[in-house]
Design a protein around this motif. Structure first.
Motif, mmCIF file in Angstrom:
data_model
loop_
_atom_site.group_PDB
_atom_site.id
_atom_site.type_symbol
_atom_site.label_atom_id
_atom_site.label_comp_id
_atom_site.label_asym_id
_atom_site.label_seq_id
_atom_site.Cartn_x
_atom_site.Cartn_y
_atom_site.Cartn_z
ATOM 1 N N GLY A 117 -14.696 16.787 -22.236
ATOM 2 C CA GLY A 117 -14.482 15.366 -22.531
ATOM 3 C C GLY A 117 -13.120 14.887 -22.071
ATOM 4 N N GLU A 118 -12.080 15.674 -22.378
ATOM 5 C CA GLU A 118 -10.727 15.336 -21.944
ATOM 6 C C GLU A 118 -10.627 15.321 -20.421
ATOM 7 O OE1 GLU A 118 -7.574 17.705 -23.715
ATOM 8 O OE2 GLU A 118 -8.915 18.140 -25.385
ATOM 9 N N ALA A 119 -11.240 16.312 -19.779
ATOM 10 C CA ALA A 119 -11.190 16.388 -18.319
ATOM 11 C C ALA A 119 -11.873 15.174 -17.701
ATOM 12 C CB ALA A 119 -11.839 17.684 -17.836
ATOM 13 N N GLN A 120 -13.025 14.803 -18.245
ATOM 14 C CA GLN A 120 -13.733 13.635 -17.721
ATOM 15 C C GLN A 120 -12.875 12.376 -17.897
ATOM 16 O OE1 GLN A 120 -17.513 12.726 -19.534
ATOM 17 N NE2 GLN A 120 -18.076 11.342 -17.885
ATOM 18 N N ASP A 121 -12.232 12.242 -19.057
ATOM 19 C CA ASP A 121 -11.356 11.093 -19.292
ATOM 20 C C ASP A 121 -10.186 11.084 -18.308
ATOM 21 O OD1 ASP A 121 -13.003 10.345 -21.397
ATOM 22 O OD2 ASP A 121 -11.634 11.086 -22.961
ATOM 23 N N ASP A 122 -9.583 12.255 -18.069
ATOM 24 C CA ASP A 122 -8.468 12.351 -17.121
ATOM 25 C C ASP A 122 -8.911 11.968 -15.710
ATOM 26 O OD1 ASP A 122 -6.899 13.223 -19.212
ATOM 27 O OD2 ASP A 122 -6.726 15.299 -18.498
ATOM 28 N N VAL A 123 -10.097 12.447 -15.315
ATOM 29 C CA VAL A 123 -10.615 12.131 -13.978
ATOM 30 C C VAL A 123 -10.897 10.638 -13.870
ATOM 31 C CG1 VAL A 123 -12.574 12.467 -12.412
ATOM 32 C CG2 VAL A 123 -11.490 14.447 -13.507
ATOM 33 N N ALA A 124 -11.541 10.067 -14.877
ATOM 34 C CA ALA A 124 -11.852 8.628 -14.855
ATOM 35 C C ALA A 124 -10.573 7.797 -14.781
ATOM 36 C CB ALA A 124 -12.681 8.253 -16.078
ATOM 37 N N ALA A 125 -9.543 8.210 -15.539
ATOM 38 C CA ALA A 125 -8.264 7.495 -15.518
ATOM 39 C C ALA A 125 -7.620 7.588 -14.139
ATOM 40 C CB ALA A 125 -7.326 8.058 -16.585
ATOM 41 N N LEU A 126 -7.691 8.764 -13.526
ATOM 42 C CA LEU A 126 -7.140 8.945 -12.182
ATOM 43 C C LEU A 126 -7.863 8.040 -11.183
ATOM 44 C CD1 LEU A 126 -6.025 12.022 -10.325
ATOM 45 C CD2 LEU A 126 -7.889 10.731 -9.347
ATOM 46 N N LEU A 127 -9.183 7.995 -11.253
ATOM 47 C CA LEU A 127 -9.955 7.162 -10.327
ATOM 48 C C LEU A 127 -9.564 5.696 -10.472
ATOM 49 C CD1 LEU A 127 -13.474 8.826 -10.772
ATOM 50 C CD2 LEU A 127 -11.891 9.122 -8.849
ATOM 51 N N GLU A 128 -9.400 5.259 -11.720
ATOM 52 C CA GLU A 128 -9.014 3.867 -11.952
ATOM 53 C C GLU A 128 -7.595 3.600 -11.452
ATOM 54 O OE1 GLU A 128 -8.473 0.712 -15.614
ATOM 55 O OE2 GLU A 128 -9.878 2.376 -15.849
ATOM 56 N N ARG A 129 -6.681 4.498 -11.786
ATOM 57 C CA ARG A 129 -5.269 4.342 -11.398
ATOM 58 C C ARG A 129 -5.112 4.322 -9.876
ATOM 59 N NH1 ARG A 129 -3.695 8.245 -14.284
ATOM 60 N NH2 ARG A 129 -3.590 9.870 -12.720
ATOM 61 N N GLU A 130 -5.877 5.166 -9.182
ATOM 62 C CA GLU A 130 -5.781 5.268 -7.724
ATOM 63 C C GLU A 130 -6.654 4.239 -7.004
ATOM 64 O OE1 GLU A 130 -3.887 7.568 -5.903
ATOM 65 O OE2 GLU A 130 -2.973 8.181 -7.801
ATOM 66 N N GLY A 131 -7.454 3.484 -7.780
ATOM 67 C CA GLY A 131 -8.321 2.482 -7.165
ATOM 68 C C GLY A 131 -9.454 3.093 -6.353
ATOM 69 N N ILE A 132 -9.944 4.237 -6.797
ATOM 70 C CA ILE A 132 -11.016 4.937 -6.078
ATOM 71 C C ILE A 132 -12.355 4.513 -6.688
ATOM 72 C CG2 ILE A 132 -12.001 7.191 -5.521
ATOM 73 C CD1 ILE A 132 -9.073 8.284 -5.859
ATOM 74 N N PRO A 133 -13.192 3.856 -5.904
ATOM 75 C CA PRO A 133 -14.494 3.420 -6.430
ATOM 76 C C PRO A 133 -15.464 4.599 -6.537
ATOM 77 C CG PRO A 133 -14.248 2.705 -4.149
ATOM 78 C CD PRO A 133 -12.980 3.418 -4.535
ATOM 79 N N ALA A 134 -15.477 5.208 -7.709
ATOM 80 C CA ALA A 134 -16.318 6.375 -7.956
ATOM 81 C C ALA A 134 -16.556 6.484 -9.450
ATOM 82 C CB ALA A 134 -15.646 7.645 -7.432
ATOM 83 N N ARG A 135 -17.571 7.253 -9.825
ATOM 84 C CA ARG A 135 -17.806 7.503 -11.243
ATOM 85 C C ARG A 135 -17.657 8.993 -11.510
ATOM 86 N NH1 ARG A 135 -23.678 8.592 -12.033
ATOM 87 N NH2 ARG A 135 -24.615 8.339 -9.992
ATOM 88 N N ALA A 136 -17.258 9.311 -12.728
ATOM 89 C CA ALA A 136 -17.069 10.698 -13.150
ATOM 90 C C ALA A 136 -18.206 11.064 -14.090
ATOM 91 C CB ALA A 136 -15.721 10.845 -13.846
ATOM 92 N N ARG A 137 -18.932 12.115 -13.753
ATOM 93 C CA ARG A 137 -20.082 12.540 -14.565
ATOM 94 C C ARG A 137 -19.880 13.990 -14.998
ATOM 95 N NH1 ARG A 137 -25.555 14.694 -13.295
ATOM 96 N NH2 ARG A 137 -26.801 14.178 -15.117
ATOM 97 N N ALA A 138 -19.772 14.199 -16.299
ATOM 98 C CA ALA A 138 -19.563 15.533 -16.852
ATOM 99 C C ALA A 138 -20.869 16.318 -16.839
ATOM 100 C CB ALA A 138 -19.045 15.426 -18.279
#
Length: 163
Positions: A117-138
């Motif tokens: 859960g934490e890893a997925q949240d970290d990845v999602a935050a990184l994608l948003e911060r970097e402006g990368i249009p992608a979704r994170a699926r655990a």
């Protein structure tokens, strides 16, 4: 060679980073060189042997270096949004490393299942911060693999897959 079953530590999980962009398998293959240096091939064989060893022993803390690749990732990395940033957040405990999934552009973030859960949240935050249009699926690993259900007994059309 015949595929062999490998029992993997159940504390291994993944966050698939699925970008909005696509890359055809043909385009991904064209990015590869016709030949690779022997040193790079040897490096990858050693990394794969180490990966099998660490997975078999359940030594998740030792997986990171075994995810390194010199045969296809250096040539395909530009087709995989955020790969370098995903690799940079690996801490060796919760987030173990990142690789290209198949021919891309999806990438896999290898992580400890107890921190999924934490890893997925970290990845999602990184994608948003970097402006990368992608979704994170655990996703957790499954010792049974993917089970497929076909539309009819004689059909080659997949109705649903689970796993």
């Amino acid at each position: 060679p015949e595929a062999l079953r490998l029992t993997v530590n159940e504390n291994l999980a993944f966050v698939a980073v699925i970008p909005e962009s696509t890359v055809s398998t043909d385009a991904a293959r064209k990015a590869l060189p016709a030949a690779v240096p022997m040193a790079d091939a040897t490096f990858n064989i050693a990394a794969v042997a180490g990966l099998v060893h660490t997975l078999t022993l359940g030594r998740l803390d030792e997986i990171g270096p075994c995810l390194a690749d010199r045969l296809h990732e250096p040539y395909r990395a530009s087709q995989v949004p955020g790969l370098a940033a995903l690799r940079a957040i690996a801490d060796g405990e919760r987030i173990l490393g990142s690789t290209i999934s198949g021919s891309g552009p999806t990438s896999l973030v290898w992580c400890a299942a107890d921190a999924l859960g934490e890893a997925q949240d970290d990845v999602a935050a990184l994608l948003e911060r970097e402006g990368i249009p992608a979704r994170a699926r655990a996703s957790r690993i499954s010792s049974t693999g993917v089970r497929a259900r076909w539309t009819t007994a004689d059909s080659t059309r997949l109705e649903r897959s689970i796993g």
